[in-house]
Enzyme design. Structure first.
Site, PDB file in Angstrom:
ATOM      1  N   ASP A 299       0.838  -1.207   0.000  1.00 19.12           N
ATOM      2  CA  ASP A 299       0.000   0.000   0.000  1.00 19.12           C
ATOM      3  C   ASP A 299       0.869   1.252   0.000  1.00 19.12           C
ATOM      4  OD1 ASP A 299      -2.449  -1.573   0.391  1.00 19.12           O
ATOM      5  OD2 ASP A 299      -1.597  -1.973   2.362  1.00 19.12           O
TER       6      ASP A 299
ATOM      7  N   GLU B 247       1.477  -6.704  -5.176  1.00 13.78           N
ATOM      8  CA  GLU B 247       1.099  -5.866  -6.324  1.00 13.78           C
ATOM      9  C   GLU B 247       2.274  -5.071  -6.890  1.00 13.78           C
ATOM     10  OE1 GLU B 247      -2.648  -3.836  -6.082  1.00 13.78           O
ATOM     11  OE2 GLU B 247      -1.928  -2.170  -7.309  1.00 13.78           O
TER      12      GLU B 247
HETATM   13  O1  TRH Z   1       4.455  -6.129   0.581  1.00 10.12           O
HETATM   14  P1  TRH Z   1       3.425  -6.728  -0.296  1.00 10.12           P
HETATM   15  O2  TRH Z   1       3.033  -8.082   0.021  1.00 10.12           O
HETATM   16  O3  TRH Z   1       2.157  -5.803  -0.324  1.00 10.12           O
HETATM   17  C1  TRH Z   1       0.843  -6.324  -0.351  1.00 10.12           C
HETATM   18  C2  TRH Z   1       0.214  -6.125  -1.698  1.00 10.12           C
HETATM   19  O4  TRH Z   1       0.372  -4.825  -2.214  1.00 10.12           O
HETATM   20  C3  TRH Z   1      -1.256  -6.436  -1.622  1.00 10.12           C
HETATM   21  O5  TRH Z   1      -1.881  -6.134  -2.840  1.00 10.12           O
HETATM   22  C4  TRH Z   1      -1.868  -5.629  -0.499  1.00 10.12           C
HETATM   23  O6  TRH Z   1      -3.203  -5.883  -0.425  1.00 10.12           O
HETATM   24  C5  TRH Z   1      -1.186  -6.005   0.788  1.00 10.12           C
HETATM   25  O7  TRH Z   1       0.186  -5.680   0.693  1.00 10.12           O
HETATM   26  C6  TRH Z   1      -1.787  -5.310   1.978  1.00 10.12           C
HETATM   27  O8  TRH Z   1       3.964  -6.746  -1.817  1.00 10.12           O
HETATM   28  P2  TRH Z   1       4.189  -5.572  -2.857  1.00 10.12           P
HETATM   29  O9  TRH Z   1       2.889  -5.031  -3.335  1.00 10.12           O
HETATM   30  O10 TRH Z   1       5.091  -6.093  -3.858  1.00 10.12           O
HETATM   31  O11 TRH Z   1       4.926  -4.424  -2.060  1.00 10.12           O
HETATM   32  C7  TRH Z   1       6.260  -4.515  -1.661  1.00 10.12           C
HETATM   33  C8  TRH Z   1       6.907  -3.154  -1.783  1.00 10.12           C
HETATM   34  O12 TRH Z   1       8.174  -3.159  -1.166  1.00 10.12           O
HETATM   35  C9  TRH Z   1       7.130  -2.748  -3.227  1.00 10.12           C
HETATM   36  O13 TRH Z   1       6.846  -1.371  -3.369  1.00 10.12           O
HETATM   37  C10 TRH Z   1       8.614  -3.008  -3.454  1.00 10.12           C
HETATM   38  C11 TRH Z   1       9.155  -2.692  -2.085  1.00 10.12           C
HETATM   39  N1  TRH Z   1      10.444  -3.298  -1.743  1.00 10.12           N
HETATM   40  C12 TRH Z   1      11.546  -2.470  -1.583  1.00 10.12           C
HETATM   41  O14 TRH Z   1      11.453  -1.257  -1.780  1.00 10.12           O
HETATM   42  N2  TRH Z   1      12.732  -3.034  -1.190  1.00 10.12           N
HETATM   43  C13 TRH Z   1      12.885  -4.364  -0.973  1.00 10.12           C
HETATM   44  O15 TRH Z   1      14.003  -4.814  -0.614  1.00 10.12           O
HETATM   45  C14 TRH Z   1      11.751  -5.208  -1.170  1.00 10.12           C
HETATM   46  C15 TRH Z   1      11.885  -6.675  -0.957  1.00 10.12           C
HETATM   47  C16 TRH Z   1      10.551  -4.636  -1.543  1.00 10.12           C
END
Ligand code: TRH
Length: 364
Positions: free
Chosen positions: A20, A259
């Site tokens: 989010d 996402e």
């Molecule tokens: O963390 P998530 O599992 O987020 C989820 C989904 O968005 C889902 O749709 C939502 O309903 C739920 O949360 C509440 O996975 P997502 O969406 O990939 O988000 C991870 C974020 O973290 C993404 O913006 C990339 C970032 N990230 C970094 O900046 N550095 C890192 O080292 C890693 C591993 C991720």
């Protein structure tokens, strides 16, 4: 009114994980950098933004980073006035006092509910739909990200693909399989580790902290790094948002989830394996299959079969993971080519920030 004169308020409530806030932060800074908007980002849990943007101090109620004004969304919010565009991310419910300020404004703001991404076709029908408030003189519009021109598109910075190409030219060649592993702790990580240990080709697996590392540690002793058969497993620190892109760009296979990382892996144009965020009553499986139907049409039959089998096994389907993974790896070259075409196809559509700016410009 021109986008650059507009004030935007984006409201983000962190449910869990990083998706989010990752999406809201990415959108906020792009609106500033590429569209000249004035953006305030209201976040209820600033600590969750810090790992993505180490510049911020979670103890501050107000601060600025990358041109975005970041405000704590506490029990009371000190908004002097409502903005021209108000983005309610993922139906997070605006504070009452703010809603009243919106209703009292002479020029009513353009009120957007930014929805979760889905490849299901109904998103095209619902994208842009208006929902008048039952009592207040306000209308909310549903804005659906998506994979087709009839939706709001995907977040993509203007220079993203050229930055990626420039970065890739500097990466030295490697003969091992480079893998990034971002997943939930429900993924069949033990089966993946066993498969990697026994594969003919050596691999290096980069594992971010939190759920991915916890999942690995259920199967390997101590804090790591580990040499597990042919696989070297290396814990990683959580990377700031743009560094994470670089990890995806340099890896041969990216395991991603939720996402935002799922979208970033598509811009990386490398083979990726998606663990979808689980929803009640298996709703996520419908979403998964809707995505596979769109995405796999760009591939040959053998690659489509390999991708579908691996995504299914990784998301808990009754398929043998080792076999599915080996088949996926065997088809890696052709999947990479298909992913380049898929990425170029997606990039030929408006990015989400541009689509949102255009949508709102017509409403205010
Ligand atoms: O963390 P998530 O599992 O987020 C989820 C989904 O968005 C889902 O749709 C939502 O309903 C739920 O949360 C509440 O996975 P997502 O969406 O990939 O988000 C991870 C974020 O973290 C993404 O913006 C990339 C970032 N990230 C970094 O900046 N550095 C890192 O080292 C890693 C591993 C991720």
């Amino acid at each position: 009114m021109a986008a650059m004169q507009l004030h935007w308020d984006i409201f983000c409530r962190v449910i869990d994980n990083y998706g989010d806030i990752g999406i809201c932060w990415r959108l906020a800074r792009q609106l500033v950098a590429e569209h000249g908007c004035h953006v305030r980002l209201w976040v209820d849990d600033l600590a969750s933004l810090r790992p993505l943007c180490p510049l911020i101090d979670p103890s501050l109620d107000a601060q600025s980073a990358e041109g975005v004004e970041i405000r704590r969304w506490g029990t009371e919010i000190a908004a002097e006035r409502s903005a021209d565009v108000v983005v309610e991310a993922f139906a997070c419910e605006l504070p009452d006092t703010y809603l009243k300020a919106m209703a009292a404004a002479t020029r009513k703001p353009c009120w957007i509910n930014l929805e979760y991404l889905t490849a299901e076709s109904w998103a095209e029908d619902c994208h842009g739909m208006a929902s008048p408030h039952p009592v207040l003189p306000l209308t909310k519009y549903f804005f659906f990200p998506g994979f087709t021109a009839k939706t709001g598109g995907l977040l993509r910075e203007a220079d993203l693909l050229s930055d990626r190409e420039h970065y890739r030219k500097q990466i030295p060649p490697h003969d091992h399989l480079k893998i990034s592993l971002f997943c939930y702790d429900t993924a069949p990580v033990g089966d993946l580790l066993a498969a990697l240990a026994n594969m003919p080709q050596p691999s290096i697996v980069h594992v971010p902290p939190g759920k991915p590392l916890a999942a690995v540690m259920q199967h390997l002793p101590g804090p790591g790094p580990w040499q597990h058969g042919k696989a070297r497993i290396e814990p990683l620190s959580f990377l700031p948002l743009d560094d994470y892109d670089r990890l995806l760009w340099q890896s041969d296979i990216n395991f991603i989830r939720g996402e935002d990382s799922f979208v970033r892996a598509q811009w990386a144009a490398k083979p990726f394996i998606w663990q979808i965020y689980q929803q009640d009553e298996g709703a996520h499986l419908v979403k998964l299959s809707a995505f596979l139907d769109r995405y796999c049409t760009t591939m040959g039959a053998a690659q489509a079969q390999a991708v579908k089998a691996m995504f299914t096994a990784w998301n808990g389907g009754a398929l043998e993971l080792a076999k599915a993974f080996q088949n996926f790896v065997d088809n890696r070259q052709a999947i990479t080519e298909a992913n380049r075409a898929w990425c170029d196809h997606l990039a030929s559509q408006d990015d989400l920030a541009t689509a949102l700016v255009n949508f709102c410009a017509a409403k205010v």
